[in-house]
Motif scaffolding. Structure first.
Motif, mmCIF file in Angstrom:
data_model
loop_
_atom_site.group_PDB
_atom_site.id
_atom_site.type_symbol
_atom_site.label_atom_id
_atom_site.label_comp_id
_atom_site.label_asym_id
_atom_site.label_seq_id
_atom_site.Cartn_x
_atom_site.Cartn_y
_atom_site.Cartn_z
ATOM 1 N N GLU A 156 13.244 12.281 16.577
ATOM 2 C CA GLU A 156 12.826 13.681 16.396
ATOM 3 C C GLU A 156 12.083 13.881 15.089
ATOM 4 N N ASP A 157 12.120 12.851 14.244
ATOM 5 C CA ASP A 157 11.558 12.968 12.892
ATOM 6 C C ASP A 157 10.164 12.340 12.808
ATOM 7 N N SER B 239 0.812 -1.217 0.000
ATOM 8 C CA SER B 239 0.000 0.000 0.000
ATOM 9 C C SER B 239 0.847 1.270 0.000
ATOM 10 N N THR B 240 2.024 1.222 0.631
ATOM 11 C CA THR B 240 2.864 2.414 0.681
ATOM 12 C C THR B 240 3.644 2.559 -0.612
ATOM 13 N N SER B 241 3.511 3.715 -1.245
ATOM 14 C CA SER B 241 4.288 3.905 -2.470
ATOM 15 C C SER B 241 5.462 4.848 -2.236
ATOM 16 N N GLU B 242 5.329 5.687 -1.215
ATOM 17 C CA GLU B 242 6.412 6.634 -0.932
ATOM 18 C C GLU B 242 6.424 6.968 0.561
ATOM 19 N N LYS B 243 7.644 7.158 1.085
ATOM 20 C CA LYS B 243 7.759 7.596 2.488
ATOM 21 C C LYS B 243 8.561 8.893 2.475
ATOM 22 N N ILE B 244 8.094 9.866 3.232
ATOM 23 C CA ILE B 244 8.887 11.085 3.355
ATOM 24 C C ILE B 244 9.238 11.274 4.829
ATOM 25 N N VAL B 245 10.527 11.409 5.060
ATOM 26 C CA VAL B 245 11.004 11.617 6.430
ATOM 27 C C VAL B 245 11.231 13.115 6.608
ATOM 28 N N ILE C 94 1.184 8.499 9.760
ATOM 29 C CA ILE C 94 2.372 9.260 10.174
ATOM 30 C C ILE C 94 2.935 8.600 11.431
ATOM 31 N N GLU C 95 4.217 8.339 11.395
ATOM 32 C CA GLU C 95 4.874 7.714 12.561
ATOM 33 C C GLU C 95 5.931 8.665 13.094
ATOM 34 N N VAL D 40 0.300 18.095 13.437
ATOM 35 C CA VAL D 40 0.628 16.730 12.972
ATOM 36 C C VAL D 40 -0.659 16.015 12.549
ATOM 37 N N GLN D 41 -1.687 16.166 13.345
ATOM 38 C CA GLN D 41 -2.974 15.544 12.994
ATOM 39 C C GLN D 41 -3.496 16.095 11.675
ATOM 40 N N ASN D 42 -3.315 17.425 11.491
ATOM 41 C CA ASN D 42 -3.795 18.056 10.241
ATOM 42 C C ASN D 42 -3.039 17.553 9.012
#
Lengths: 351, 310
Positions: free
Chosen positions: B259-260, B225-231, B254-255, B242-244
């Motif tokens: 600190e990231d 399901s995940t196609s991209e992750k942005i750190v 969002i995990e 963060v919720q928004n």
């Protein structure tokens, strides 16, 4: 055929260059033979000189003892006996009833005892004691003692003839995918397992026979002990000993999944124990077995080889050689058959 | 089809080492068996080579049923086992010649093949060395030379780079690509996902004796399901913001990682641009921004719930 020869050459090179193999099969027999020679050389070189015997004046065998060259007579009183024995001035004291008193046991004391026994026997037979050649008889006795030591050397040769056991274990291990990494590779190739095994057996026999040859030459020319008079039968016995060793090695190698070192240990311990029973650690063991469990001497493969080597080379008798060869061949047959049952598997339950 | 494995079941007493495992290998491809240690990769290879008994299933190699007596099939196969399997008291050239000679009878041809294999694995300067004098990496190269010297059509490489240095690893991987270019079909087992990604045209991901999924690198990644992750790392951010962020288009989850924040996106485009717009609108200051495409580890994680290297 070409493949078999290549396998023999490469397996031979691999085994011959193995430091452990070179030591245990090539060097160790020479070291042990040398050690035995040093340990037992005292027993082989008994010199019949200067045996000091105490008697009281008027002892009935005084004149007989005077005739024996290697006996020095000391005339002492009954009171002096203990003191002279304690000071080791005499080896033994013979009283007027031909009883022997000694302080300790040893070869000289044994000889005095034997002389008394001989005199008693001659008296019983009413034969003139003066005609008896004590020295000649003791020379015969000494040779028999030397022959007992030769038993040790024949046991040694018998044991090392079965040292092909190590190469047998190693070959089987290399053949089986569940016993070695090489086995995994070999079993994935078009090489038939029996060809690899045959090459290993040939290498094992050849190298161990070579080591046995070196040992025999070492004993004959370096230790100056001439063991083999009947070369033909001796070689046959040694070859069968080698075959028995390889067969036993194959059986130990194929019958369980213990580590290579454990298997070698089992092999060495078995041959050492059988050699012990055959008299390698001292001729007395052979006497004990012969007296109490004679069947063991007939079925112990090392005894079969060492006893027959003794008989054909010392007693010049080939009477039991045939039976010995048959028994050894039977052992080989049974061991090879059992090994085959373990080795015929071509796929394994686990690797 | 070079190799066909159907419904293979292998049990070690209570343990099921292979559980209805299926595999098909086409001529000329590099197929990767990827999975953690103990997942059944080596067991599968040993069953295919008829070294191991199996309880159920069918194995065909070059279209024929594989048995321990299939000597003609074995002639076309090369094996590089996981453990270095060479004679310790034979030199590099002797070992290579010995194993090559089990397949190639002609002396001149064998000599040429042996020289080529030694050059191929970069052991030309070590021909007279005994294995014990070689480093771990060079020993592995010798292990490969002994398995490929006879120029087999099908090569099994079972974790050939385990415990080797970077230099030897690159050398080995380049060599495998070259072997494939020369026409060999290769079955390659590894638990290093970078290797599988680099080498294999098709990959079977294994776990607990089962083939979980198979396909090309891209096909496998598209299955999750995940196609991209942005750190992304912020100097300061409120929980509400963060919720928004979850309302940004295609955001799945969002995990917080130290600190990231790791923001996972569903299949879709312009994820980075959409995130940048959000940052600008909320006047956030970021210290780190890194886009990551999914890896095979993500595929494994999503399929099994654990890391590939667990």
């Amino acid at each position: 055929m070409k493949n078999l020869i290549r396998n023999i050459i490469y397996q031979g090179k691999n085994l011959l260059r193995d430091a452990g193999f070179s030591f245990w099969v090539m060097l160790y027999p020479l070291i042990l033979a040398m050690f035995f020679n040093i340990a037992f050389s005292g027993m082989m070189d008994i010199e019949l000189t200067n045996i000091d015997v105490g008697i009281v004046d008027g002892n009935p065998i005084e004149q007989v003892l005077e005739e024996i060259e290697f006996i020095n007579i000391h005339k002492i009183t009954d009171e002096e006996v203990i003191e002279k024995l304690d000071n080791e001035e005499i080896h033994g004291f013979i009283d007027e009833d031909l009883n022997l008193t000694v302080k300790k046991s040893g070869i000289n004391q044994t000889i005095i005892k034997e002389i008394i026994e001989q005199i008693k026997q001659m008296e019983k037979l009413n034969r003139p004691i003066e005609n008896y050649d004590f020295e000649a008889n003791y020379i015969v006795d000494r040779n028999q003692k030397a022959n007992s030591i030769i038993v040790v050397f024949f046991s040694l040769i018998a044991m090392f003839s079965t040292y092909s056991i190590n190469a047998g274990i190693s070959t089987v291990s290399l053949t089986q995918a569940n016993l070695s990494n090489i086995g995994v590779r070999v079993n994935s190739t078009p090489l038939k397992k029996k060809n690899f095994l045959l090459a290993g057996v040939i290498v094992a026999l050849f190298l161990n026979l070579l080591a046995n040859g070196v040992l025999l030459l070492f004993v004959k020319y370096v230790l100056k002990i001439d063991l083999l008079k009947n070369i033909k039968y001796s070689i046959i016995l040694i070859i069968i000993g080698n075959l028995f060793g390889v067969s036993l090695g194959m059986f130990i190698g194929a019958s369980n999944k213990k580590s290579m070192n454990t298997k070698i240990l089992i092999g060495v311990a078995s041959t050492l124990f059988l050699s012990f029973l055959s008299g390698m650690m001292g001729p007395w063991m052979k006497d004990v077995i012969d007296e109490h469990i004679p069947i063991l001497a007939r079925i112990n493969p090392i005894s079969i080889i060492s006893n027959n080597l003794y008989r054909i080379n010392i007693l010049e008798s080939t009477k039991t050689v045939g039976e010995g060869i048959m028994i050894l061949f039977s052992y080989c047959g049974v061991l090879i058959l059992l090994s085959y049952m373990f080795l015929r598997r071509k796929s394994y339950d686990s690797l | 089809m070079v190799v066909e494995v159907k419904n293979l079941v292998k049990r070690y007493k209570e343990l099921i080492a292979l559980d209805h495992f299926n595999m098909e290998v086409e001529e000329g491809e590099i197929l990767g068996l990827l999975g953690p240690n103990g997942c059944g990769k080596t067991t599968a290879i040993n069953c295919i080579l008829s070294l191991l008994n199996y309880d159920k299933g069918e194995i065909r190699v070059f279209g024929e049923k594989m048995t321990p007596n299939s000597y003609d099939i074995k002639r076309e196969i090369g094996l590089v086992p996981q453990e270095v399997s060479v004679f310790e008291n034979l030199t590099v050239i002797e070992n290579t010649d010995y194993f090559c000679g089990l397949y190639i009878d002609d002396k001149n041809k064998r000599k040429q093949y042996v020289e080529e294999a030694i050059e191929f694995v970069g052991l030309k300067d070590y021909t007279k060395f005994y294995p014990k004098k070689l480093s771990g990496g060079l020993k592995r190269r010798l292990n490969i030379a002994c398995g490929i010297a006879h120029k087999p059509k099908l090569i099994f490489l079972d974790e050939p780079t385990v415990a080797v240095d970077v230099q030897s690893r690159n050398f080995i991987l380049n060599g495998i690509e070259k072997l494939n270019d020369e026409g060999s079909t290769i079955i390659y087992t590894t638990h290093y996902l970078e290797e599988a990604e680099r080498l294999c045209k098709r990959i079977i991901i294994m776990d607990k004796g089962r083939g979980l999924v198979s396909g090309t690198n891209e096909e496998l990644k598209s299955m999750i399901s995940t196609s991209e992750k942005i750190v992304v790392g912020f100097t300061e951010i409120e929980d509400e913001t963060v919720q928004n962020m979850k309302n940004i288009l295609h955001v799945m989850d969002i995990e917080k990682a130290g600190e990231d924040y790791i923001i996972k996106f569903e299949n879709g485009f312009n994820n980075l641009a959409n995130l940048m717009n959000f940052i600008e609108e909320n006047q956030l200051v970021y210290t780190k921004l890194q886009s990551q495409l999914p890896t095979l580890n993500d595929v494994f994680l999503e399929l099994t719930g654990k890391e590939l290297r667990d």
